[in-house]
Design an enzyme around this catalytic site. Structure first.
Site, short mmCIF file in Angstrom:
data_model
loop_
_atom_site.label_atom_id
_atom_site.label_comp_id
_atom_site.label_asym_id
_atom_site.label_seq_id
_atom_site.Cartn_x
_atom_site.Cartn_y
_atom_site.Cartn_z
N ARG A 124 0.82 -1.22 0.00
CA ARG A 124 0.00 0.00 0.00
C ARG A 124 0.85 1.27 0.00
O ARG A 124 0.49 2.28 0.60
CB ARG A 124 -0.96 0.00 1.19
CG ARG A 124 -1.94 -1.16 1.22
CD ARG A 124 -2.92 -1.12 0.06
NE ARG A 124 -3.82 -2.26 0.12
CZ ARG A 124 -3.60 -3.43 -0.50
NH1 ARG A 124 -2.52 -3.59 -1.26
NH2 ARG A 124 -4.46 -4.41 -0.39
N SER A 157 -10.97 0.16 3.41
CA SER A 157 -10.14 -0.42 4.47
C SER A 157 -9.42 0.69 5.24
O SER A 157 -8.68 1.48 4.65
CB SER A 157 -9.12 -1.38 3.87
OG SER A 157 -9.76 -2.49 3.29
N GLU A 162 -4.36 2.96 6.69
CA GLU A 162 -4.32 2.78 5.23
C GLU A 162 -5.00 3.96 4.56
O GLU A 162 -4.57 4.42 3.51
CB GLU A 162 -4.99 1.47 4.82
CG GLU A 162 -4.97 1.23 3.33
CD GLU A 162 -5.46 -0.16 2.94
OE1 GLU A 162 -6.06 -0.28 1.85
OE2 GLU A 162 -5.25 -1.13 3.70
#
Length: 297
Positions: free
Chosen positions: A169, A218, A288
């Site tokens: 990520r 998320s 995130e």
């Protein structure tokens, strides 16, 4: 007061951003620019002071815009940046503003497999490139060949997969850079098989995630050797609230806006969850979701 250059697209001062992000919360941009086309964007970025911050905004799905708003210029890429072009039997060149659904559908129609997972990520190509977007066991770095980016100094460069320095990520895409396009490579596959895989992914997403709510996707990265949602659940945070912000009861790695949550409510709820998880298991969850802008107006 900085005098802004003339543009062919739309340039708006003190523009509200809440309606442009999935949480439907947050402050204004000092300036919001929707370029008419590539040349309009390049000329604009080259003309403004290099000290002025620039931030690209895609679908605003994995982002908290803080209540104090965003300094400098927010660039919103429209239809002129949403093209998808087939380069060969397994390769697509996609505009930075192209939605994951469009890219995966174009890949299906072209008989290119391996891009199905993009359908399940509520974002655009620019966001996928910057954040190494991924889902269902796949990541952008596995299919990306190169990306054409507009750097903050107004220059355009093509960066290879290796130059983007991907990790979980995360990429090394420079601050203020805007993704103009990305080239993805898959593998030959029958369109019906691709559609079946996209249907499977979509069903799994519908069944497990609060997709029809004001959410940001998320919230936390999965920690080493585990799932973020399991730690959140074990710490007793499922359904936890702060104001109108809530930890989703359907999937507790999702935060949702029940109606009138402020960006501060949402972010602070995330910090509450991080504190409770740390106290319960010792695990330090990492955000995130991108959190951008000033904390107060």
């Amino acid at each position: 007061m900085t005098e802004m250059p003339s543009v062919r697209g739309k340039l708006k001062k003190d523009a509200p951003l809440a309606k442009l992000v999935w949480f439907k919360a947050g402050g204004h941009a000092d300036w919001l620019f929707e370029p008419a086309d590539r040349d309009d964007l390049v000329e604009f970025i080259a003309s403004i002071p290099e000290t002025m911050p620039v931030m690209a905004l895609g679908l605003g799905s994995n982002m908290i815009i803080r209540d104090g708003g965003v300094e400098g210029v927010v660039v919103k890429l429209g239809k002129a940046f949403a093209s998808v072009e087939k380069l060969d039997d397994v390769t697509l060149k996609c505009g930075g503003g192209a939605h994951g659904v469009l890219v995966s559908s174009a890949a299906r129609d072209a008989g290119i497999g391996g891009l199905e997972f993009l359908r399940s990520i509520p974002g655009t190509v620019g966001g996928f490139v910057r954040m190494n977007g991924g889902a269902y066991g796949r990541e952008t770095c596995e299919i990306l060949i190169e990306a054409e980016v507009l750097l903050r100094d107004g220059s355009v460069r093509t960066l290879s997969n290796e130059e983007l320095g991907y990790s979980y990520r995360h990429s090394e895409l420079p601050e203020g850079a805007i993704v103009l396009s990305a080239t993805f490579r898959g593998h030959p596959e029958k369109p019906e098989a691709i559609q079946a895989e996209m249907d499977r992914i979509q069903e799994a997403r519908e069944n497990s995630q609060p997709v029809r709510t004001r959410t940001g996707g998320s919230t936390f990265k999965n920690p080493e050797g585990g799932k973020a949602w399991e730690h959140v659940d074990a710490a007793g945070c499922r359904g936890l609230t702060r104001g109108d912000a809530q930890v989703s009861e359907k999937h507790c790695n999702f935060l949702i806006n029940l109606g009138n949550a402020s960006a501060s409510d949402i972010e602070q709820l995330g910090e509450d969850v991080r504190d409770k998880v740390k106290a319960h298991s010792g695990v330090e969850l990492e955000w995130e979701i991108q959190r951008v802008g000033r904390k107060s107006g």
